[in-house]
Write an enzyme that holds these catalytic residues in place. Structure first.
Site, short mmCIF file in Angstrom:
data_model
loop_
_atom_site.label_atom_id
_atom_site.label_comp_id
_atom_site.label_asym_id
_atom_site.label_seq_id
_atom_site.Cartn_x
_atom_site.Cartn_y
_atom_site.Cartn_z
N CYS A 62 41.34 -16.89 9.53
CA CYS A 62 40.34 -16.66 10.23
C CYS A 62 39.36 -17.99 10.57
CB CYS A 62 39.41 -15.87 9.27
SG CYS A 62 40.31 -14.44 8.43
N GLY A 88 41.98 -17.74 15.05
CA GLY A 88 42.37 -16.23 14.94
C GLY A 88 41.96 -15.42 16.36
N ASN A 162 37.06 -16.67 5.15
CA ASN A 162 38.50 -17.16 5.54
C ASN A 162 39.21 -17.37 4.24
OD1 ASN A 162 39.32 -20.23 6.73
ND2 ASN A 162 40.40 -18.63 6.80
N GLY A 163 40.21 -16.87 4.13
CA GLY A 163 41.03 -17.05 3.07
C GLY A 163 41.85 -15.91 2.66
N CYS A 301 44.10 -27.01 1.49
CA CYS A 301 45.34 -26.73 2.13
C CYS A 301 45.86 -27.95 3.05
CB CYS A 301 45.29 -25.26 3.05
SG CYS A 301 46.78 -25.01 4.18
N TYR A 307 48.84 -28.75 10.93
CA TYR A 307 49.00 -27.69 12.00
C TYR A 307 47.69 -27.04 12.44
CZ TYR A 307 50.35 -23.43 14.39
OH TYR A 307 50.53 -22.42 15.30
N CYS A 447 53.00 -18.61 1.41
CA CYS A 447 51.65 -19.18 1.10
C CYS A 447 50.79 -17.76 0.80
CB CYS A 447 50.67 -19.68 2.39
SG CYS A 447 49.17 -19.88 2.01
N CYS A 499 46.83 -28.88 -1.56
CA CYS A 499 47.92 -28.00 -2.01
C CYS A 499 49.04 -28.04 -1.32
CB CYS A 499 47.19 -26.42 -1.76
SG CYS A 499 48.31 -24.99 -1.86
N CYS A 502 53.76 -24.58 -0.08
CA CYS A 502 54.62 -23.93 0.53
C CYS A 502 55.74 -25.09 0.78
CB CYS A 502 53.90 -23.64 2.08
SG CYS A 502 53.02 -24.91 2.80
S1 SF4 Z 1 50.57 -22.84 0.36
FE1 SF4 Z 1 50.86 -24.14 2.09
S2 SF4 Z 1 49.71 -23.33 3.76
FE2 SF4 Z 1 49.01 -22.07 1.79
S3 SF4 Z 1 47.38 -23.18 1.20
FE3 SF4 Z 1 48.95 -24.31 0.24
S4 SF4 Z 1 49.56 -25.72 1.70
FE4 SF4 Z 1 48.33 -24.48 3.00
#
Ligand code: SF4
Length: 524
Positions: A62, A88, A162-163, A301, A307, A447, A499, A502
């Site tokens: 979003c 989105g 968003n999230g 993130c 990306y 994720c 984070c 992934c």
């Molecule tokens: S898991 Fe990957 S896509 Fe999800 S918030 Fe963490 S870094 Fe971003």
């Protein structure tokens, strides 16, 4: 014309109760995965949906915007959403307030398809919030499109989010035991119901109280009849920035957006990012702020930098273009290979490819051209043509590739099927060697924070060595950016914590969906 849902708009019937009745038994969280899409269509995807769902790219969920103190608030929100359309494309909505009424219009489709001049004219007021969303189609999706407008014990509230919240089950069950009646199945409404059921004395205390009870990723904007609120979760997973527009002879307009590229279209000036765990309120008394949570390590993130976000946005205190350029340069230093041309997989691979080419001293060429007019629906030919989906989107420039050793730059490999088609396409255009370079580490875990990823079972890198993947995608060589290299590429004086779950499987929250991280069964 798109099918629209009107709420609180004089002279237009609100059909949300009817839609709610139809979708009572459907599950439609903000994060709608391919598995959920399959479940809703009984495992049989209509052709048009199949193209969307089978794209081997991760989907952002979003984009959110808010405008306070502008005579054409709905139009400013519309322009902001237009700039955030990449976050989105399946539904969008705008809610406005004029001090008395709070109207909301949302629909399925692109922002420009939904909000014609006639529709925008039904949204009066100096305040607006807006939302654009990736989801699926159908009535339940329309109902769960945002903003969500709830008539609560604390008055009318509209929310756009968003999230992805991760402790939904417990909170929702508790609220329903306490008598909450949910109008939607979206997790965003949980926040509003928590506000309605809070014993806090003031609305702002009730919001702070509610936000501290939910876990996961949320950058939200909320609106009552006379105030706007903006908040980020304590980890700061998703971006949210504040800007200002000067009004000659009057107070400034305050704006919020998921990405700063929206401010450029409004000619708004970037003020600052909303902090993780911060709740900002804008009212006739001006802008006030409070920390409703602190002491939690930031985990923004990193895939936004790789990306999702537009390269012309500044998120988490850093220009996305700069991050991607550095990722490309670092990739060239880590895994250089003799070649004649560097070719990006458009559009998201372009900035990293420019950095790679400059660092490696190899010419950059647009050897693949993307068709920007591929719609979200199309009629597939009766007879399936091999690699049709990719060929519809991308076409090789034969004279740039013929007889060349090509370095292809992309930002991810999810299942590997699309990468293989692209490698074949480049080789089919006459390339003598195809070396694939990925501007982030292998994606090995799903994720849970608002990005629609397949389960671990479907992630090729979770189940296979890099050599096995190289063999599968039929490249001459394959290399990913290292984790250290990626973190180094986004490092600056802001010391943002990222984070990387992934890529590492190390989740910054307690809650994960166990089924989604079960061992893999993918066979090549
Ligand atoms: S898991 Fe990957 S896509 Fe999800 S918030 Fe963490 S870094 Fe971003």
């Amino acid at each position: 014309m798109s099918r629209l849902l009107f709420q609180g708009v004089p002279g237009v019937t609100d059909i949300s109760a009817q839609l709610h009745a139809q979708s009572r038994r459907s599950l439609a969280p903000c994060r709608v995965s391919r598995r959920a899409v399959h479940a809703r269509w009984g495992g049989l995807l209509p052709r048009s949906l199949e193209l969307v769902a089978s794209g081997d790219k991760l989907h952002e969920e979003c984009g959110v915007v808010a405008v306070y103190g502008h005579p054409h608030a709905a139009r400013e929100a519309y322009l902001s959403l237009y700039a955030l359309q990449h976050r989105g494309q399946e539904s969008a909505g705008i809610a406005t307030a004029d001090g008395q009424r709070l109207a909301n219009i949302k629909g399925m489709g692109l922002v420009s398809e939904i909000f014609t001049d006639d529709v925008l004219a039904k949204l009066p007021g100096r305040m607006a919030i807006g939302h654009t969303r990736y989801s699926t189609t159908g009535d339940s999706a329309l109902l769960n499109a945002q903003p969500i407008r709830v008539d609560s014990t604390k008055g009318l509230i509209a929310i756009a989010h968003n999230g992805n919240l991760v402790n939904l089950g417990n909170v929702r069950a508790r609220l329903e035991r306490d008598g909450a009646y949910f109008q939607t199945t979206s997790d965003s409404e949980i926040i509003v119901q928590l506000i309605a059921h809070s014993s806090a004395g003031s609305l702002v205390d009730a919001i702070a109280d509610s936000l501290s009870q939910v876990e996961g990723a949320f950058s939200i904007v909320m609106m009552t009849r006379d105030r706007i609120f903006a908040a980020r979760d304590p980890h700061g997973f998703r971006p949210l920035s504040m800007g200002r527009m000067k009004n000659p002879g009057g107070p400034d307009t305050v704006v919020f957006a998921s990405e700063t590229c929206a401010f450029d279209l409004l000619r708004a000036e970037f003020v600052r990012d909303i902090l993780p765990g911060e709740l900002v309120m804008v009212s006739e008394d001006g802008v006030t702020s409070r920390q409703y949570a602190s002491g939690i390590p930031q985990s923004s993130c990193i895939f936004e930098q790789v990306y999702f976000a537009r390269p012309d946005s500044r998120i988490f205190g850093r220009w996305v273009q700069e991050s991607r350029d550095q990722m490309g340069r670092q990739l060239a230093r880590e895994s250089g290979v003799p070649a004649d041309v560097v070719v990006p997989v458009p559009d998201s691979g372009v900035t990293a490819a420019l950095g790679y080419a400059e660092e490696a001293g190899i010419p950059f060429r647009f050897g693949l051209i993307r068709n920007h007019y591929v719609g979200r629906t199309f009629i597939e030919p009766e007879q399936r043509v091999r690699d049709f989906g990719v060929r519809l989107k991308l076409n090789p420039v034969h004279n740039l590739l013929e007889g060349k050793r090509v370095i292809l730059i992309d930002d991810s490999i999810i299942r590997g099927t699309t990468s293989r088609k692209i490698v074949r396409m480049v080789r089919g255009a006459g390339a003598t060697e195809v070396h694939l370079r990925i501007s982030c580490p292998p994606t090995i875990s799903p994720c849970f924070y608002g990005v629609d990823t397949p389960s671990k079972k479907e992630l090729i890198a979770a189940n296979h060595s890099i050599e096995e993947i190289r063999h599968f995608i039929e490249a001459d060589s394959l290399a990913y950016l290292s984790l250290d290299g990626m973190l180094q590429s986004v490092r600056d004086e802001n010391n943002v914590g990222y984070c990387t779950a992934c890529y590492t499987g190390n989740y910054p929250t307690q809650w994960v969906d166990v089924e989604d991280i079960l061992p893999a069964t993918v066979t090549l």
